[in-house]
Design an enzyme around this catalytic site. Sequence first.
Site, short mmCIF file in Angstrom:
data_model
loop_
_atom_site.label_atom_id
_atom_site.label_comp_id
_atom_site.label_asym_id
_atom_site.label_seq_id
_atom_site.Cartn_x
_atom_site.Cartn_y
_atom_site.Cartn_z
N HIS A 34 51.23 43.19 34.72
CA HIS A 34 51.78 43.14 36.09
C HIS A 34 51.53 44.48 36.80
CE1 HIS A 34 54.61 40.24 34.01
NE2 HIS A 34 54.22 39.51 35.05
N LYS A 148 44.56 35.95 33.99
CA LYS A 148 45.06 35.37 32.73
C LYS A 148 45.52 33.93 32.95
CE LYS A 148 49.03 35.99 30.53
NZ LYS A 148 49.49 34.66 30.11
#
Length: 287
Positions: A34, A148
Amino acid sequence: MEVLPSPEALEHYLVKSTRSRVLVPTMGALHEGHCSLLDLARASRPTFDLVATIFVNPTQFGPNEDFDAYPRPMEADLEKCRSHGVDAVFTPVAAEMYAADASINIHEASLSHRLCGASRPGHFDGVCTVVAKLFNLTQASAAVFGEKDFQQLAVIRRMVRDLNFPLEIIPGPTVRESDGLAMSSRNTYLTEQQRSEAPVLFRALTEVAAAISEGKLDSPGTAKSQVTEAISSCKEANIDYVDIVDASSLVSLDEFTDKNVRLLTATYFGKTRLIDNVGLPSSKAGS
Ligand code: PAF
């Protein structure tokens, strides 16, 4: 950094704000993956306000999934946002995001059925609906999504195209542990044994991707069998799917083409479902 706990607080922030916004939507439990998306947002839109959202969205979890168990380390998440230059973080609760009698949601009718959508019915409708709401609430001009979640990225791109959202999607590369395991908030659920086996996903995908690009595998079928065999050699691994798809339509390929190709898997280790994907490293697939 401003912490905005409600849509009203966000609205006040927007009234004061004079700059465009780049958005990084998250469900919290922030890890280096993140943080790399926050850094990418900052680097690619240096003059924009960087707005992150932290919201564990109930509508994208199935009845037997981990909504209740999903980690919510809010203070640590806010600290990470602060240290990565976030200007404002939106942290609503579900009751403020969804009216009790909410009756409209977004249904994606093509890309969502296969891959993760096959075992998570309704998941991508939940994602599309909350992301559309976050786009509307923040009025961002750009938003960053990680590769991802490759199917999610494709679905969001399709939603932006089909519903004419006036914003640009910026894809962020997958960040990995030193042994190749893709970073995920769900990695913390793994037992020691499962954690030691989980890097097989990236290893199997990259080895087979390299073999394809070197012309050593003649068909997607053979390539999928090799990935399946490698993953299945791990005691705790239970494959949900292994697939080789066209990267924009997500349609499964019967033969290799010059198109952009993606190899993907979702595999359970115990109850934890991990996903990973890679593009082909050469001109064979162009990714
Ligand atoms: O990728 C995620 O963390 C979530 O699916 C998202 C995009 C924040 C929507 O809830």
